[in-house]
Design a protein around this motif. Structure first.
Motif, PDB file in Angstrom:
ATOM      1  N   LEU A 389      30.786  -1.456  -3.551  1.00 46.70           N
ATOM      2  CA  LEU A 389      29.902  -2.232  -2.684  1.00 46.70           C
ATOM      3  C   LEU A 389      28.477  -2.072  -3.188  1.00 46.70           C
ATOM      4  CD1 LEU A 389      30.969  -1.659   1.043  1.00 46.70           C
ATOM      5  CD2 LEU A 389      30.369  -3.844   0.030  1.00 46.70           C
ATOM      6  N   ILE A 390      27.793  -3.191  -3.388  1.00 46.09           N
ATOM      7  CA  ILE A 390      26.400  -3.140  -3.852  1.00 46.09           C
ATOM      8  C   ILE A 390      25.534  -3.805  -2.790  1.00 46.09           C
ATOM      9  CG2 ILE A 390      24.821  -3.676  -5.741  1.00 46.09           C
ATOM     10  CD1 ILE A 390      27.259  -4.100  -7.548  1.00 46.09           C
ATOM     11  N   PRO A 391      25.059  -3.037  -1.782  1.00 48.17           N
ATOM     12  CA  PRO A 391      24.261  -3.652  -0.718  1.00 48.17           C
ATOM     13  C   PRO A 391      22.812  -3.865  -1.115  1.00 48.17           C
ATOM     14  CG  PRO A 391      24.707  -1.344  -0.219  1.00 48.17           C
ATOM     15  CD  PRO A 391      25.353  -1.635  -1.544  1.00 48.17           C
ATOM     16  N   ASP A 392      22.166  -4.778  -0.395  1.00 53.92           N
ATOM     17  CA  ASP A 392      20.721  -4.992  -0.460  1.00 53.92           C
ATOM     18  C   ASP A 392      20.224  -5.363  -1.857  1.00 53.92           C
ATOM     19  OD1 ASP A 392      18.297  -5.241   0.812  1.00 53.92           O
ATOM     20  OD2 ASP A 392      17.717  -3.152   0.501  1.00 53.92           O
ATOM     21  N   VAL A 393      20.933  -6.290  -2.504  1.00 55.13           N
ATOM     22  CA  VAL A 393      20.435  -6.827  -3.781  1.00 55.13           C
ATOM     23  C   VAL A 393      19.273  -7.774  -3.468  1.00 55.13           C
ATOM     24  CG1 VAL A 393      21.032  -8.128  -5.854  1.00 55.13           C
ATOM     25  CG2 VAL A 393      22.742  -6.643  -4.789  1.00 55.13           C
ATOM     26  N   ASP A 394      18.208  -7.659  -4.226  1.00 56.85           N
ATOM     27  CA  ASP A 394      16.998  -8.454  -3.982  1.00 56.85           C
ATOM     28  C   ASP A 394      17.273  -9.926  -4.302  1.00 56.85           C
ATOM     29  OD1 ASP A 394      14.509  -9.624  -3.852  1.00 56.85           O
ATOM     30  OD2 ASP A 394      13.504  -8.132  -5.120  1.00 56.85           O
ATOM     31  N   PRO A 395      17.200 -10.828  -3.303  1.00 54.77           N
ATOM     32  CA  PRO A 395      17.486 -12.246  -3.579  1.00 54.77           C
ATOM     33  C   PRO A 395      16.430 -12.919  -4.443  1.00 54.77           C
ATOM     34  CG  PRO A 395      16.680 -11.985  -1.330  1.00 54.77           C
ATOM     35  CD  PRO A 395      16.848 -10.598  -1.889  1.00 54.77           C
ATOM     36  N   ALA A 396      15.253 -12.286  -4.564  1.00 52.42           N
ATOM     37  CA  ALA A 396      14.213 -12.869  -5.427  1.00 52.42           C
ATOM     38  C   ALA A 396      14.551 -12.701  -6.900  1.00 52.42           C
ATOM     39  CB  ALA A 396      12.856 -12.221  -5.127  1.00 52.42           C
ATOM     40  N   LYS A 397      15.399 -11.712  -7.217  1.00 49.48           N
ATOM     41  CA  LYS A 397      15.795 -11.484  -8.616  1.00 49.48           C
ATOM     42  C   LYS A 397      17.005 -12.362  -8.928  1.00 49.48           C
ATOM     43  CE  LYS A 397      13.904  -6.801  -8.721  1.00 49.48           C
ATOM     44  NZ  LYS A 397      14.191  -5.355  -8.831  1.00 49.48           N
ATOM     45  N   THR A 398      16.744 -13.634  -9.047  1.00 46.63           N
ATOM     46  CA  THR A 398      17.844 -14.601  -9.120  1.00 46.63           C
ATOM     47  C   THR A 398      18.636 -14.538 -10.421  1.00 46.63           C
ATOM     48  OG1 THR A 398      16.265 -16.271  -9.864  1.00 46.63           O
ATOM     49  CG2 THR A 398      16.769 -16.198  -7.512  1.00 46.63           C
ATOM     50  N   GLN A 399      18.114 -13.826 -11.427  1.00 46.05           N
ATOM     51  CA  GLN A 399      18.868 -13.674 -12.674  1.00 46.05           C
ATOM     52  C   GLN A 399      19.789 -12.451 -12.647  1.00 46.05           C
ATOM     53  OE1 GLN A 399      19.037 -16.104 -14.992  1.00 46.05           O
ATOM     54  NE2 GLN A 399      17.816 -17.087 -13.391  1.00 46.05           N
ATOM     55  N   ASP A 400      19.758 -11.694 -11.551  1.00 50.34           N
ATOM     56  CA  ASP A 400      20.687 -10.574 -11.410  1.00 50.34           C
ATOM     57  C   ASP A 400      22.112 -11.100 -11.563  1.00 50.34           C
ATOM     58  OD1 ASP A 400      22.428  -8.507 -10.286  1.00 50.34           O
ATOM     59  OD2 ASP A 400      20.624  -7.629  -9.404  1.00 50.34           O
ATOM     60  N   ARG A 401      22.913 -10.392 -12.330  1.00 52.72           N
ATOM     61  CA  ARG A 401      24.261 -10.886 -12.626  1.00 52.72           C
ATOM     62  C   ARG A 401      25.104 -11.093 -11.361  1.00 52.72           C
ATOM     63  NH1 ARG A 401      26.757  -8.773 -16.749  1.00 52.72           N
ATOM     64  NH2 ARG A 401      25.080  -7.485 -17.543  1.00 52.72           N
ATOM     65  N   VAL A 402      24.799 -10.405 -10.258  1.00 50.52           N
ATOM     66  CA  VAL A 402      25.615 -10.595  -9.047  1.00 50.52           C
ATOM     67  C   VAL A 402      25.512 -12.025  -8.528  1.00 50.52           C
ATOM     68  CG1 VAL A 402      25.311  -8.172  -8.404  1.00 50.52           C
ATOM     69  CG2 VAL A 402      23.916  -9.904  -7.277  1.00 50.52           C
TER      70      VAL A 402
END
Length: 571
Positions: A389-402
């Motif tokens: 589980l990877i919580p609280d990924v920053d939505p502003a970092k839109t190039q994040d592979r998730v």
């Protein structure tokens, strides 16, 4: 003893098989409806005969105890779905015989708020409704389809048959209903003969398909072959093949269509000059999002939906194109952290699974390494993977592979969209985020509280979100995989994708009503139901339920319902 895996098919044999099917394609296109219906009935009986051994082979390949509850996954996602698909196709061809097209009653049609047509396809009757109580499945059409001209957007092959075509089908390796259903769609909906190349991951299924589909092989309407990329390339580029259908990854698709990655491929794409000029249909995976619309949820309701989402992750070791991969919540919603905790607790009820799909270990590491908030669930043994589980990924970092890449392993990420936790404002933000920032167009889930829908503004916002989401299937309060399994609903990527930006693919499969000019399928379910869905972690009656549903689909009857209900309630 391991399931027998056939040797790769030689170049000479591939050529012989393709030319044989090319020769048989003309007769297949001319085959009378009565004969097609008889064939479908024969195939249904033959598939029932290989159900047990094919399930055992799948369990062995995936590290599942064939006598344990998890074997039910293979009964449900394999024989049950295929036998149901064969039955529905036979029903539709009987309708074509009598009425010229599969029948959708006028009472099942409605006009959407934007003026387009929608048709209810599930349930057709009370007995079918028993399969998924309280669920309603619809299809939304593209502009121009109306109640008066609907029949002109159905079963075009049977109105204007071609003279014979051959499709190269590159079958998916993860779910054992995919290769047979893809071929059945081409054969019986589009009238196209098929050469199926089994994926190396589930090549063990091929001999069972050869046995069950022997009548099609005998007519030279179908041939089955084996191998990897080299054999696939020979098949796809064969001069006797007219078109291609791929279930797999977008990378495989793009390598075939545009050539291997590099400057030459990029230049072809820029000029829109594909290397493969044949028509290509495809289903290519998805970063499958689950959007939680804030509302007055009780602890029990959140627990039910957490179990549902955990099942979307754990089922088939997460090697599903519709496995939940991204949880989207309002950033400041008071229940946000609690819901993530509940999903984690539910995943703890799921056994860790063998990572049977090649490359899963590496992909899992790519997604999990360096994640500050990473939560691991389960104690993996050799060859297994923990749930991550990877919580609280920053939505502003839109190039994040998730957001940009399907994990294709046991990973679920979570992000919180900033702004109001007002349902209307949140839905607007969530739809824009999914459509513009998250890769894929296959399926998405909305979780919505029924009390919220009593507010006309919220109801209108939910309906607008369902219409605006650029996904081929939108599910409300349930897993889109249920839409895949029903067969009556079309399955595929949203038609907004293009060959140059393929996303989750182009074209449809399943689609037992032989519909055309489709925009999406929509499946709605209650927020909470009894019995719980079969995919929730720890379901003890899963294997018995799978067997009973296979028996039901062979011959539906109210007499079989009590046994199904008892198995479904063995939570």
């Amino acid at each position: 003893m391991s399931a027998a895996v056939p040797q790769h098919t030689s170049r000479t044999t591939i050529d012989i098989l393709v030319r044989r099917v090319r020769q048989g394609s003309g007769a297949w296109a001319k085959l009378a409806l009565t004969e097609r219906i008889r064939l479908l009935e024969d195939l249904r009986r033959a598939y029932a005969a290989i159900a047990e051994p094919s399930v055992r082979a799948a369990c062995e390949a995936k590290g599942i105890d064939p006598g344990g509850p998890l074997a039910g996954e293979e009964w449900l996602a394999g024989p049950m779905v295929v036998i149901r698909g064969l039955r529905l196709l036979a029903d539709s061809l009987r309708d074509i015989q009598k009425h010229g097209a599969p029948v959708i009653p006028r009472s099942h049609l409605r006009t959407l708020e934007d003026g387009r047509l929608a048709a209810k396809l599930f349930p057709r009757d009370a007995l079918e409704g028993m399969l998924l109580p309280g669920n309603v499945g619809e299809v939304y059409f593209q502009p121009g389809v109306t109640a008066d001209n609907l029949r002109e957007h159905q079963a075009s092959f049977y109105r204007k048959p071609h003279k014979g075509r051959v499709c190269a089908v590159l079958g998916g390796g993860n779910v054992n209903s995919i290769p047979p259903l893809d071929c059945l769609y081409k054969l019986f909906v589009e009238g196209t003969a098929c050469v199926l190349k089994m994926n190396p991951v589930n090549a063990y299924l091929g001999p069972f398909l050869e046995q069950a589909f022997a009548p099609l092989v005998a007519r030279d309407a179908l041939a089955i072959m084996y191998g990897g990329a080299e054999e696939g390339a020979q098949l796809v580029h064969h001069d006797a093949v007219d078109e291609v259908h791929i279930t797999g990854s977008d990378r495989t698709h793009d390598a075939l269509v545009w050539g291997p990655p590099g400057p030459e491929s990029d230049a072809r794409r820029q000029k829109n000059e594909p290397l493969l000029t044949k028509h290509v249909s495809s289903e290519l995976g998805n970063v499958s999002p689950v959007v939680v619309v804030p509302g007055p949820y009780s602890d029990g309701e959140l627990r039910f939906q957490a179990d549902d989402i955990a099942g979307m992750v754990a089922n088939n070791a997460s090697f599903n194109c519709n496995a939940a991969k991204l949880l989207v919540q309002p950033k400041d919603w008071s229940r946000r952290g609690h819901f993530v905790d509940r999903i984690q607790a539910s995943l703890g009820q799921a056994p860790v699974r063998r990572a049977y799909y090649p490359g899963a270990d590496e992909r899992w590491r790519q997604f999990t390494e360096g994640r500050a908030n990473l939560r691991l669930v389960g104690t993996p043994g050799e060859g297994d993977l923990a749930y991550a589980l990877i919580p609280d990924v920053d939505p502003a970092k839109t190039q994040d592979r998730v957001f940009r890449q399907e994990p294709w392993c046991t990973v679920l990420s979570e992000t919180g969209l900033p702004g109001s936790d007002d349902p209307v404002a949140f839905l607007d933000a969530a739809v824009a985020f999914l459509n513009e920032k998250v890769w894929g167009t296959l399926n998405a889930t909305l979780i919505v509280h029924p009390k919220s829908l009593k507010d006309p503004k919220v109801k209108a916002a939910v309906e607008k979100a369902v219409r605006d989401l650029k996904y081929g299937t939108v599910a409300v309060n349930t897993w889109p995989a249920a839409a895949y399994a029903l067969g009556s609903l079309p399955w595929g990527g949203h038609p907004s994708s293009s060959l140059r930006d393929i996303q989750s693919g182009q074209g449809w499969v399943h689609n037992a009503f032989l519909l055309e000019d489709i925009e999406k399928a929509v499946l709605r379910a209650p927020l909470k139901s009894l019995p719980a869905p079969p995919w929730v972690p720890g379901h003890q009656g899963l294997a018995g339920l799978g067997r009973r549903l296979v028996e039901f689909e062979q011959s539906p009857s109210w007499w079989k319902v009590p046994g199904i209900a008892l198995a479904a309630l063995r939570r």
